[in-house]
Design a protein around this motif. Structure first.
Motif, mmCIF file in Angstrom:
data_model
loop_
_atom_site.group_PDB
_atom_site.id
_atom_site.type_symbol
_atom_site.label_atom_id
_atom_site.label_comp_id
_atom_site.label_asym_id
_atom_site.label_seq_id
_atom_site.Cartn_x
_atom_site.Cartn_y
_atom_site.Cartn_z
ATOM 1 N N THR A 172 0.544 -1.125 0.171
ATOM 2 C CA THR A 172 0.077 -0.082 0.272
ATOM 3 C C THR A 172 0.714 0.793 0.580
ATOM 4 O OG1 THR A 172 -1.741 -1.074 1.387
ATOM 5 C CG2 THR A 172 -1.628 1.085 1.561
ATOM 6 N N ARG A 173 0.959 1.824 -1.057
ATOM 7 C CA ARG A 173 1.649 3.102 -1.114
ATOM 8 C C ARG A 173 0.348 4.244 -0.390
ATOM 9 N NH1 ARG A 173 4.948 4.609 -5.029
ATOM 10 N NH2 ARG A 173 5.816 2.917 -5.117
ATOM 11 N N VAL A 174 0.530 4.592 1.004
ATOM 12 C CA VAL A 174 0.215 6.502 1.561
ATOM 13 C C VAL A 174 1.758 7.196 0.938
ATOM 14 C CG1 VAL A 174 -1.122 7.312 2.928
ATOM 15 C CG2 VAL A 174 -0.648 4.857 3.029
ATOM 16 N N VAL A 175 1.291 8.422 0.303
ATOM 17 C CA VAL A 175 1.944 9.813 0.292
ATOM 18 C C VAL A 175 1.433 10.999 0.871
ATOM 19 C CG1 VAL A 175 2.342 11.309 -1.296
ATOM 20 C CG2 VAL A 175 1.879 9.388 -2.328
ATOM 21 N N PHE A 176 2.176 11.453 1.604
ATOM 22 C CA PHE A 176 1.909 13.060 2.612
ATOM 23 C C PHE A 176 2.354 14.030 1.161
ATOM 24 C CE2 PHE A 176 1.780 9.228 5.494
ATOM 25 C CZ PHE A 176 0.971 9.569 6.192
ATOM 26 N N SER A 177 1.171 14.808 1.470
ATOM 27 C CA SER A 177 2.436 15.852 0.528
ATOM 28 C C SER A 177 2.919 16.926 1.099
ATOM 29 C CB SER A 177 0.882 16.901 -0.435
ATOM 30 O OG SER A 177 0.447 17.397 0.636
ATOM 31 N N GLY A 178 3.170 17.218 2.781
ATOM 32 C CA GLY A 178 3.748 18.200 2.699
ATOM 33 C C GLY A 178 2.556 19.772 2.534
ATOM 34 N N ASP A 179 3.416 20.146 1.946
ATOM 35 C CA ASP A 179 3.061 21.731 1.182
ATOM 36 C C ASP A 179 4.119 22.572 -0.087
ATOM 37 O OD1 ASP A 179 2.372 22.383 3.421
ATOM 38 O OD2 ASP A 179 2.959 23.975 4.104
ATOM 39 N N ILE A 180 2.574 21.948 -1.012
ATOM 40 C CA ILE A 180 3.472 21.853 -2.265
ATOM 41 C C ILE A 180 4.046 22.988 -2.340
ATOM 42 C CG2 ILE A 180 3.160 20.817 -4.655
ATOM 43 C CD1 ILE A 180 2.937 18.619 -2.990
ATOM 44 N N GLY A 181 4.517 23.361 -3.538
ATOM 45 C CA GLY A 181 5.263 24.767 -3.899
ATOM 46 C C GLY A 181 4.479 24.773 -4.959
ATOM 47 N N ALA A 182 4.556 26.533 -5.137
ATOM 48 C CA ALA A 182 3.833 27.144 -6.669
ATOM 49 C C ALA A 182 5.162 27.079 -7.758
ATOM 50 C CB ALA A 182 3.466 28.413 -6.401
ATOM 51 N N PRO A 183 5.069 27.168 -8.650
ATOM 52 C CA PRO A 183 6.240 26.886 -10.013
ATOM 53 C C PRO A 183 7.025 28.691 -9.943
ATOM 54 C CG PRO A 183 3.504 26.782 -10.811
ATOM 55 C CD PRO A 183 3.758 27.109 -9.550
ATOM 56 N N HIS A 184 7.551 29.010 -11.103
ATOM 57 C CA HIS A 184 8.555 29.522 -10.883
ATOM 58 C C HIS A 184 8.639 29.809 -9.593
ATOM 59 C CE1 HIS A 184 6.997 29.346 -15.327
ATOM 60 N NE2 HIS A 184 5.971 29.786 -14.348
ATOM 61 N N SER A 185 9.873 28.924 -9.062
ATOM 62 C CA SER A 185 10.879 29.733 -7.654
ATOM 63 C C SER A 185 11.780 29.957 -7.713
ATOM 64 C CB SER A 185 9.833 28.763 -6.491
ATOM 65 O OG SER A 185 8.377 28.964 -5.734
ATOM 66 N N PRO A 186 12.512 31.446 -7.769
ATOM 67 C CA PRO A 186 13.881 30.959 -7.307
ATOM 68 C C PRO A 186 14.469 29.225 -6.748
ATOM 69 C CG PRO A 186 12.952 33.084 -6.934
ATOM 70 C CD PRO A 186 11.919 32.075 -6.749
ATOM 71 N N PHE A 187 15.465 28.925 -7.057
ATOM 72 C CA PHE A 187 16.748 28.302 -6.481
ATOM 73 C C PHE A 187 15.655 26.720 -6.507
ATOM 74 C CE2 PHE A 187 17.227 31.422 -3.796
ATOM 75 C CZ PHE A 187 18.187 31.969 -3.791
ATOM 76 N N LEU A 188 14.654 26.475 -6.677
ATOM 77 C CA LEU A 188 13.961 25.118 -6.394
ATOM 78 C C LEU A 188 13.902 24.590 -7.807
ATOM 79 C CD1 LEU A 188 11.571 26.295 -3.558
ATOM 80 C CD2 LEU A 188 13.835 25.536 -3.224
ATOM 81 N N ARG A 189 13.733 23.408 -7.094
ATOM 82 C CA ARG A 189 13.474 22.575 -8.975
ATOM 83 C C ARG A 189 11.944 21.622 -9.071
ATOM 84 N NH1 ARG A 189 18.414 18.097 -8.179
ATOM 85 N NH2 ARG A 189 20.024 19.703 -7.985
ATOM 86 N N PRO A 190 11.590 21.841 -9.699
ATOM 87 C CA PRO A 190 10.300 21.871 -10.715
ATOM 88 C C PRO A 190 9.534 20.559 -9.890
ATOM 89 C CG PRO A 190 11.220 21.358 -12.460
ATOM 90 C CD PRO A 190 11.452 21.848 -11.185
ATOM 91 N N VAL A 191 8.117 20.720 -9.671
ATOM 92 C CA VAL A 191 7.612 19.387 -8.279
ATOM 93 C C VAL A 191 7.445 18.399 -9.564
ATOM 94 C CG1 VAL A 191 6.196 18.521 -7.122
ATOM 95 C CG2 VAL A 191 6.521 21.339 -6.444
ATOM 96 N N GLN A 192 7.726 17.231 -9.342
ATOM 97 C CA GLN A 192 6.673 15.659 -10.605
ATOM 98 C C GLN A 192 6.221 15.239 -9.299
ATOM 99 O OE1 GLN A 192 8.062 15.422 -13.461
ATOM 100 N NE2 GLN A 192 9.238 17.227 -12.684
ATOM 101 N N PRO A 193 4.835 14.458 -9.586
ATOM 102 C CA PRO A 193 3.892 14.458 -9.027
ATOM 103 C C PRO A 193 3.958 13.018 -8.561
ATOM 104 C CG PRO A 193 2.906 15.659 -11.138
ATOM 105 C CD PRO A 193 4.537 15.580 -11.108
ATOM 106 N N PRO A 194 3.298 12.446 -7.921
ATOM 107 C CA PRO A 194 3.673 10.627 -7.330
ATOM 108 C C PRO A 194 3.792 9.391 -8.049
ATOM 109 C CG PRO A 194 1.825 12.092 -5.795
ATOM 110 C CD PRO A 194 2.480 12.660 -6.551
ATOM 111 N N GLU A 195 4.569 8.741 -8.578
ATOM 112 C CA GLU A 195 3.664 7.878 -9.699
ATOM 113 C C GLU A 195 2.746 7.062 -9.609
ATOM 114 O OE1 GLU A 195 7.905 5.550 -10.106
ATOM 115 O OE2 GLU A 195 7.725 5.036 -8.562
#
Length: 477
Positions: A172-195
């Motif tokens: 069973t795969r349980v995913v906790f999102s935490g806080d998902i970021g918005a796009p175009h943020s300095p420093f940060l790589r883009p979010v990839q949704p869970p497979e």
């Protein structure tokens, strides 16, 4: 009872206090975040733990904002000595954030602070992004976790938990999102949704709205600076120490670099013209300075664009015009200097709500002068001094605000810059929850106001219905 089962110890009444216990069986569990309730969400004794820690094998941290880690001192005081698992950047940032919180909320006595930090350091176990890590290995029960980038701030992650028993063909795969970021943020790589996600515990902070286009926010910041400095005034930016301050420094450096490229005049600036090469950018927050130093050290985690800037010899978090103010005495000197000279400057100081911290000294000194400008880049809690000042936008001289018990007339210009939210909007959350190509069996909405959760629930239902997916969406009390 069919396991795994989730118990929520926070993050269900509002947007703070995230703390979720994943029960793997009747005696074994993991804790995902251990956050502090803040603002309107806070209970009378919000710093208390409020639950039994027996059977908790590990604490997994999504990121180091206090509403996700602020109850860790209480967790340790209750006797927890299991591993505190987080990303490698979070492991560097966590002691800074909790040391400051410990001093403010528990004790500033050096021996107690040192003892707390020593225990904390012995428990923190950083793991790399995208690698599976086993946390429970029993004869009839296994659980492994994986951290994936969440794009909220440096080191932020969502947590994938794979839970299985010998009797199960498929885990069973349980995913906790935490806080998902918005796009175009300095420093940060883009979010990839869970497979894959059988159960998705999803934040809903901005589940009821769409953000303005963020791709041009640096240009909007430049326009705001130009407008403010036309009056040779000081720009005051209230900002919290972690995340927002570093993004602002990055984008201010871009503005200054852009101005330098455009300025082809060899003549020095006149008395009524801003000399961009001399414009001081004042960072007045000891904690923000320590966090910024860690951000500099963690440049290998920056995105490609930020690392390209470094390779060109630029220093987005340590440029020449950046002036760091550490001691309280130096803080007072800077406030008095700006007041007496009227020299243009950009000041970033905490706290973000203007309810305390060093920004208050600047506001008390400069709010009454129309040459200056207060620039808001973050949400202001209702009835906070920041919200009162923000509400005066466009009505200079007609409003007042109480700071340190005294009333101050607001004559300074006030502007709010959109596009600085660190949270994904409704479209981003829906994309995250549907990016695997199929719906989870269950989505649990947390970390949001009731209206935001309801709007996101309906948006998810529309998305899943469109593709013929079935999913149970619940909102825990």
């Amino acid at each position: 009872m069919t396991f795994p089962v989730i118990t929520h110890h926070g993050g269900t009444r509002g947007v703070t206090g995230s703390c979720h216990q994943l029960h793997l069986d009747s005696a074994t569990s993991l804790l995902i975040d251990c956050g502090l309730e803040q603002g309107a969400d806070a209970r009378p004794d919000s710093s208390a733990l409020g639950f039994d820690i027996s059977g908790i094998q590990a604490l997994v941290i999504t990121h180091v904002h206090l509403d996700h880690v602020g109850r860790i001192p209480a967790l340790l005081a209750a006797g927890f000595r299991g591993p505190i698992i987080c990303s490698e950047p979070s492991a560097k940032l966590l002691p800074l954030i909790l040391e400051d919180a410990f001093k403010l909320g528990i004790s500033s006595e050096p021996t107690q602070v040192a003892r707390f930090l020593q225990v904390l350091a012995s428990l923190v176990k950083p793991i790399a992004f995208a690698d599976w890590h086993s946390v429970v290995e029993q004869e009839h029960l296994q659980c492994r976790i994986r951290l994936q980038r969440a794009g909220h701030l440096l080191g932020s992650a969502y947590v994938e938990c794979d839970v299985g028993t010998c009797a199960q063909v498929r885990s069973t795969r349980v995913v906790f999102s935490g806080d998902i970021g918005a796009p175009h943020s300095p420093f940060l790589r883009p979010v990839q949704p869970p497979e894959r996600a059988d159960v998705l515990v999803l934040e809903s902070t901005y589940g009821d709205r769409l953000h303005p286009d963020r791709s041009e926010r640096r240009q909007r910041l430049e326009v705001a600076i130009d407008r403010a400095l036309a009056d040779l005034g000081t720009i005051l930016i209230p900002a919290f120490s972690l995340g927002r301050t570093q993004e602002l420094l990055y984008e201010i450096e871009e503005v200054l670099h852009h101005k330098g490229l455009l300025d082809t005049s060899p003549a020095p600036a006149s008395d009524d013209q801003v000399n961009w090469a001399q414009l001081p950018v004042i960072l007045d927050s000891p904690l923000a300075q320590r966090v910024t130093q860690v951000y500099r050290e963690l440049h290998q985690y920056w995105n490609d664009e930020a690392r390209q800037i470094l390779s060109e010899g630029r220093k987005p978090l340590g440029f020449a015009q950046l002036v760091c103010v550490d001691s309280h005495a130096k803080h007072q000197q800077v406030v008095n200097y700006l007041k007496s000279t009227g020299r243009p400057a950009i000041v970033i100081a905490g706290n973000g709500m203007c309810s305390g911290g060093r920004i208050v000294s600047y506001l008390k000194t400069m709010l009454g002068d129309a040459r200056h400008e207060v620039v808001f880049v973050g949400y202001q809690v209702r009835n906070s001094p920041g919200a009162v000042i923000q509400a005066s936008q466009g009505r200079a001289g007609e409003s007042q605000v109480i700071l340190d018990g005294e009333m101050h007339v607001i004559r300074a210009k006030v502007v709010t810059l959109q596009g600085y939210s660190a949270h994904a909007d409704q479209a981003g959350l829906v994309a995250f929850a549907s990016g695997s190509g199929r719906a989870p069996e269950s989505v649990v909405l947390v970390h949001g106001e009731p209206a935001a959760k309801d709007a996101l629930r309906k948006a998810l239902q529309r998305r899943y219905l469109r593709d013929g997916w079935r999913c149970e969406i619940t909102v825990p009390e």
